[in-house]
Design an enzyme around this catalytic site. Structure first.
Site, PDB file in Angstrom:
ATOM      1  CG  HIS A 280     -19.178 -15.531 -51.168  1.00 55.75           C
ATOM      2  ND1 HIS A 280     -18.835 -15.840 -52.376  1.00 55.75           N
ATOM      3  CD2 HIS A 280     -19.899 -16.440 -50.821  1.00 55.75           C
ATOM      4  CE1 HIS A 280     -19.322 -17.051 -52.827  1.00 55.75           C
ATOM      5  NE2 HIS A 280     -20.218 -17.350 -51.731  1.00 55.75           N
TER       6      HIS A 280
ATOM      7  CG  ASP B   3     -15.414 -19.704 -60.265  1.00 61.16           C
ATOM      8  OD1 ASP B   3     -15.978 -19.856 -59.349  1.00 61.16           O
ATOM      9  OD2 ASP B   3     -15.286 -20.552 -61.324  1.00 61.16           O
TER      10      ASP B   3
ATOM     11  CG  LEU C  28     -16.234   2.021 -64.128  1.00 62.46           C
ATOM     12  CD1 LEU C  28     -15.702   1.428 -65.152  1.00 62.46           C
ATOM     13  CD2 LEU C  28     -15.653   1.401 -62.647  1.00 62.46           C
TER      14      LEU C  28
HETATM   15  C1  FPP Z   1     -18.306 -17.623 -57.327  1.00 56.69           C
HETATM   16  O1  FPP Z   1     -17.408 -18.176 -56.239  1.00 56.69           O
HETATM   17  C2  FPP Z   1     -18.835 -16.145 -56.895  1.00 56.69           C
HETATM   18  C3  FPP Z   1     -19.880 -16.079 -56.519  1.00 56.69           C
HETATM   19  C4  FPP Z   1     -21.025 -16.753 -56.728  1.00 56.69           C
HETATM   20  C5  FPP Z   1     -20.026 -14.665 -55.890  1.00 56.69           C
HETATM   21  C6  FPP Z   1     -19.740 -13.239 -56.230  1.00 56.69           C
HETATM   22  C7  FPP Z   1     -19.686 -12.499 -54.913  1.00 56.69           C
HETATM   23  C8  FPP Z   1     -18.690 -11.651 -54.660  1.00 56.69           C
HETATM   24  C9  FPP Z   1     -17.182 -11.788 -55.166  1.00 56.69           C
HETATM   25  C10 FPP Z   1     -18.815 -10.787 -53.478  1.00 56.69           C
HETATM   26  C11 FPP Z   1     -19.755 -10.000 -53.507  1.00 56.69           C
HETATM   27  C12 FPP Z   1     -19.825  -9.127 -54.507  1.00 56.69           C
HETATM   28  C13 FPP Z   1     -20.187  -7.742 -54.658  1.00 56.69           C
HETATM   29  C14 FPP Z   1     -20.221  -6.991 -56.214  1.00 56.69           C
HETATM   30  C15 FPP Z   1     -19.932  -6.793 -53.799  1.00 56.69           C
HETATM   31  P1  FPP Z   1     -17.940 -19.828 -55.917  1.00 56.69           P
HETATM   32  O2  FPP Z   1     -18.611 -19.493 -54.633  1.00 56.69           O
HETATM   33  O3  FPP Z   1     -18.576 -20.414 -57.006  1.00 56.69           O
HETATM   34  O4  FPP Z   1     -16.468 -20.300 -55.803  1.00 56.69           O
HETATM   35  P2  FPP Z   1     -16.188 -21.849 -55.990  1.00 56.69           P
HETATM   36  O5  FPP Z   1     -16.259 -22.161 -57.439  1.00 56.69           O
HETATM   37  O6  FPP Z   1     -14.675 -21.860 -55.586  1.00 56.69           O
HETATM   38  O7  FPP Z   1     -17.133 -22.641 -54.942  1.00 56.69           O
END
Ligand code: FPP
Length: 232
Positions: A34, A17, A128
């Site tokens: 992201h 997050d 893994l």
């Molecule tokens: C939450 O942060 C994150 C996500 C919804 C997406 C997670 C994706 C990645 C880390 C990148 C790609 C993944 C892989 C496996 C290569 P948020 O956008 O909700 O953050 P916020 O709460 O600060 O808005």
């Protein structure tokens, strides 16, 4: 064969997050958060390999995430394809086996095809197991399992073991450790059944800035926990 070390979690689950907040703090589009977050994914994978974790489950895209703006959704889907393509050789070299959990039929065709390709290419690997939760929602998973079991035997009582085997995670042990970044104290519909006895580690660090040292801190914290599973 060596015995498992109880101080090392066999299975680590992660709620990644804070990508959006990281980008906002820097005046960047959310997608850049992201993108940076994908670099953290690689650091955490390497940390797991180094410390002997056997299973790593990443909450990469929840069922609820489909409600985000179309631009962000498609950027995340592209990022996923890019990640799997660019790390293809690395996954083979590092003996990583890729698996996914979630409602995969929701994924765009191109994403689904790449995911399938990577799963097949790494199927024989024995290191893994990297499990990506994609279009994943725990309540949906539980209801799918319930309906599957009812269809099989409408009146038979179900054991915990049978129920676990009806979930997407049938092939994996339950997570021992949940890491959540960006300070939120929530499970967010992630592996609710499976995490009944997981140790929870929450850090204020945002996912893009979660370092190798932060990962090792979480592992050290876990090693000090006394797990009693409801006993004394
Ligand atoms: C939450 O942060 C994150 C996500 C919804 C997406 C997670 C994706 C990645 C880390 C990148 C790609 C993944 C892989 C496996 C290569 P948020 O956008 O909700 O953050 P916020 O709460 O600060 O808005």
């Amino acid at each position: 064969m060596s015995l498992p070390n109880p101080r090392i979690p066999r299975h680590v689950a992660v709620i990644m997050d804070g990508n959006g907040r990281w980008a906002k703090e820097r005046g960047l589009p959310r997608v850049e958060g992201h993108r940076k977050g994908a670099e953290t994914v690689q650091r955490v994978i390497d940390g797991c390999i180094e410390t002997g974790v056997e299973f790593l489950t990443l909450y990469a895209f929840s069922i609820e995430n489909w409600k985000r703006p179309q631009l962000e959704v498609s950027a995340l889907m592209r990022l996923l394809i890019e990640f799997l393509r660019s790390r293809h050789q690395e996954m083979l070299d590092k003996n990583i086996r890729l698996r996914v959990i979630g409602r995969l039929s929701d994924l765009p065709l191109k994403t689904f095809a790449q995911v399938e390709k990577s799963i097949n290419a790494t199927a024989q690997n024995t290191g893994l197991t990297l499990i990506l939760a994609l279009s994943y929602g725990s309540r949906t998973e539980i209801l799918e399992a319930v309906n599957k079991l009812i269809a099989q035997a409408p009146k038979a009582p179900v054991t915990e073991e049978q129920f676990s085997r009806a979930l997407y995670t049938a092939d994996y042990p339950d997570p021992d450790l949940l890491i959540r970044t960006s300070g939120e104290m929530r499970l967010s519909n992630f592996l609710l059944w499976q995490m009944s006895y997981a140790e929870i580690y929450v850090t204020k660090k945002l996912w893009p800035e979660f370092s190798r040292e932060d990962f090792l801190d979480a592992m050290r914290d876990f090693a000090q926990r006394e797990r009693r599973y409801g006993g004394i």
